[in-house]
Design a protein around this motif. Structure first.
Motif, PDB file in Angstrom:
ATOM      1  N   ALA A  96       0.824  -1.204   0.000  1.00  0.00           N
ATOM      2  CA  ALA A  96       0.000   0.000   0.000  1.00  0.00           C
ATOM      3  C   ALA A  96       0.861   1.258   0.000  1.00  0.00           C
ATOM      4  O   ALA A  96       1.989   1.263   0.507  1.00  0.00           O
ATOM      5  N   ASP A  97       0.310   2.318  -0.580  1.00  0.00           N
ATOM      6  CA  ASP A  97       0.911   3.651  -0.483  1.00  0.00           C
ATOM      7  C   ASP A  97       0.277   4.340   0.727  1.00  0.00           C
ATOM      8  O   ASP A  97      -0.886   4.741   0.683  1.00  0.00           O
ATOM      9  N   VAL A  98       1.029   4.454   1.794  1.00  0.00           N
ATOM     10  CA  VAL A  98       0.497   4.837   3.097  1.00  0.00           C
ATOM     11  C   VAL A  98       0.753   6.316   3.381  1.00  0.00           C
ATOM     12  O   VAL A  98       1.882   6.795   3.260  1.00  0.00           O
ATOM     13  N   THR A  99      -0.312   7.017   3.757  1.00  0.00           N
ATOM     14  CA  THR A  99      -0.189   8.373   4.296  1.00  0.00           C
ATOM     15  C   THR A  99      -0.672   8.352   5.742  1.00  0.00           C
ATOM     16  O   THR A  99      -1.773   7.864   6.027  1.00  0.00           O
ATOM     17  N   ILE A 100       0.143   8.853   6.633  1.00  0.00           N
ATOM     18  CA  ILE A 100      -0.155   8.908   8.058  1.00  0.00           C
ATOM     19  C   ILE A 100      -0.507  10.341   8.431  1.00  0.00           C
ATOM     20  O   ILE A 100       0.164  11.285   8.010  1.00  0.00           O
ATOM     21  N   VAL A 101      -1.562  10.492   9.203  1.00  0.00           N
ATOM     22  CA  VAL A 101      -1.941  11.792   9.749  1.00  0.00           C
ATOM     23  C   VAL A 101      -1.883  11.691  11.271  1.00  0.00           C
ATOM     24  O   VAL A 101      -2.443  10.754  11.854  1.00  0.00           O
ATOM     25  N   ASP A 102      -1.195  12.639  11.897  1.00  0.00           N
ATOM     26  CA  ASP A 102      -1.125  12.621  13.356  1.00  0.00           C
ATOM     27  C   ASP A 102      -0.875  14.039  13.850  1.00  0.00           C
ATOM     28  O   ASP A 102      -0.120  14.801  13.234  1.00  0.00           O
ATOM     29  N   SER A 103      -1.517  14.366  14.957  1.00  0.00           N
ATOM     30  CA  SER A 103      -1.343  15.699  15.541  1.00  0.00           C
ATOM     31  C   SER A 103      -0.131  15.778  16.450  1.00  0.00           C
ATOM     32  O   SER A 103       0.311  16.868  16.810  1.00  0.00           O
ATOM     33  N   MET A 104       0.397  14.634  16.876  1.00  0.00           N
ATOM     34  CA  MET A 104       1.535  14.556  17.794  1.00  0.00           C
ATOM     35  C   MET A 104       1.262  15.286  19.102  1.00  0.00           C
ATOM     36  O   MET A 104       2.175  15.805  19.746  1.00  0.00           O
ATOM     37  N   LEU A 105       0.003  15.307  19.544  1.00  0.00           N
ATOM     38  CA  LEU A 105      -0.293  15.876  20.856  1.00  0.00           C
ATOM     39  C   LEU A 105       0.372  15.012  21.921  1.00  0.00           C
ATOM     40  O   LEU A 105       0.293  13.779  21.868  1.00  0.00           O
TER      41      LEU A 105
END
Length: 338
Positions: A43-52
């Motif tokens: 898969a072509d993976v995109t990660i989203v995270d706020s890093m709170l």
């Protein structure tokens, strides 16, 4: 009904090859393990995270795929970001969330924003910009509240004992409604006690097993609240990741909610005794702190048979083996997780 092995091979044969997948909360515990697994499937993976800081995001979690996935630092409470991020992706895994039951009681408005409003905003973004996407939502067994009977199946009443459970239940309902009314391909998985590599160890607000593992590795005394006889079921993170993989393209599942869980169950004392095979520490039984006692659910273990029958999934890693793998992962990496 297909077996777990055969269905996993189907995925290995290319159903994720070059597919654009988006993992919200992908630098956290389960999200990062899922990202690593999906990247291995092509898969072509995109990660989203706020890093709170309190929510477990950690770049060390994706070291095995660093440079082979995209990372977008964004907060899921930002509607404009969601509108952009959901476009041109085929699968979205909503792993982002505030998971602390205690924090949900001391700061209910933040829990509402993250665990209720944000999933609804995600669904709206998908409805407007990408109605063909597949969505898998990480829900929780906490929404059942105190069990009326065991094991708990999907027909059990939902009577949350904390704000976290209320908001997760509302989010589940949104996913089901958008599936039924707008035809979005949504499925919700109710997680039980998930543990394993990359879970958050710092702090005391992310579940008891992370606290136990941290204290055990550091040789500190573990405090067990209550009698220690409370029963739980446990899922090793690799098994949970496999459930999300299997749920992605299964048309039978869309619009529904399913329990994960294990056929084995253990008391908290038994869990600590298993952990003591791999670490040297002491433990003690102590009374519940009042804030914990008010939302304690007593014994809990799930009936995962509905999801097993629909997908072929079953938990594979026994608790003792999973704890060994968890300790082996963290011992040389404690500086990165504290």
């Amino acid at each position: 009904m297909g077996s777990k092995t055969s269905r996993t091979k189907e995925n290995d044969m290319g159903s994720f090859q070059h597919r654009n997948v988006l993992i919200l909360g992908g630098l956290g515990f389960i999200g990062s393990n899922l990202a690593i697994r999906l990247e291995s499937l092509g898969a072509d993976v995109t990660i989203v995270d706020s890093m709170l800081p309190r929510y477990g995001g950690n770049l060390k979690n994706i070291e095995p795929i660093a440079g082979r996935c995209r990372v977008n630092y964004s907060d899921i409470r930002d509607q404009h970001s969601l509108d952009y991020l959901v476009q041109d992706v085929e699968v979205i895994y909503n792993m982002a969330g505030q998971t602390s039951h205690i924090d949900s009681m001391t700061d209910p408005m933040t829990d509402l924003e993250i665990n209720c409003r944000s999933p609804l905003a995600l669904l709206e973004s998908c409805r407007r910009h990408n109605p063909d996407v597949r969505l898998v939502f990480a829900s929780t067994r906490q929404l059942y509240g105190r069990p009326r009977y065991l094991p708990v199946d999907e027909e059990h009443p939902t009577e949350p004992v904390d704000v976290n459970g209320v908001n997760k239940l509302a989010a589940e309902k949104y996913f089901s409604v958008y599936s039924q009314v707008y035809g979005l391909r949504c499925v919700s998985l109710r997680l039980t006690n998930t543990y394993g590599p990359r879970q958050q160890l710092r702090g005391n607000n992310q579940g008891f097993l992370g606290i136990f593992v941290r204290k055990a590795i550091q040789g500190e005394k573990i405090a067990i609240f209550g009698t220690g006889e409370q029963l739980r079921d446990f899922n090793y993170v690799d098994d949970v990741v496999e459930a999300f993989v299997l749920a992605t393209d299964n048309e039978r599942l869309y619009g529904n909610v399913y329990n994960l869980g294990a056929d084995e169950r253990y008391s908290l004392l038994e869990c600590v005794e298993l952990l003591s095979r791999f670490c040297d520490f002491e433990h003690e039984i102590v009374p519940f702190p009042p804030d914990h006692e008010a939302i304690d659910i007593g014994d809990y273990y799930s009936d995962p048979s509905c999801f097993r029958e629909a997908s072929g999934w079953a938990a594979q890693v026994p608790l003792a083996e999973g704890l060994r793998r968890t300790v082996d992962y963290f011992k040389p990496r404690m500086d990165s997780y504290l």
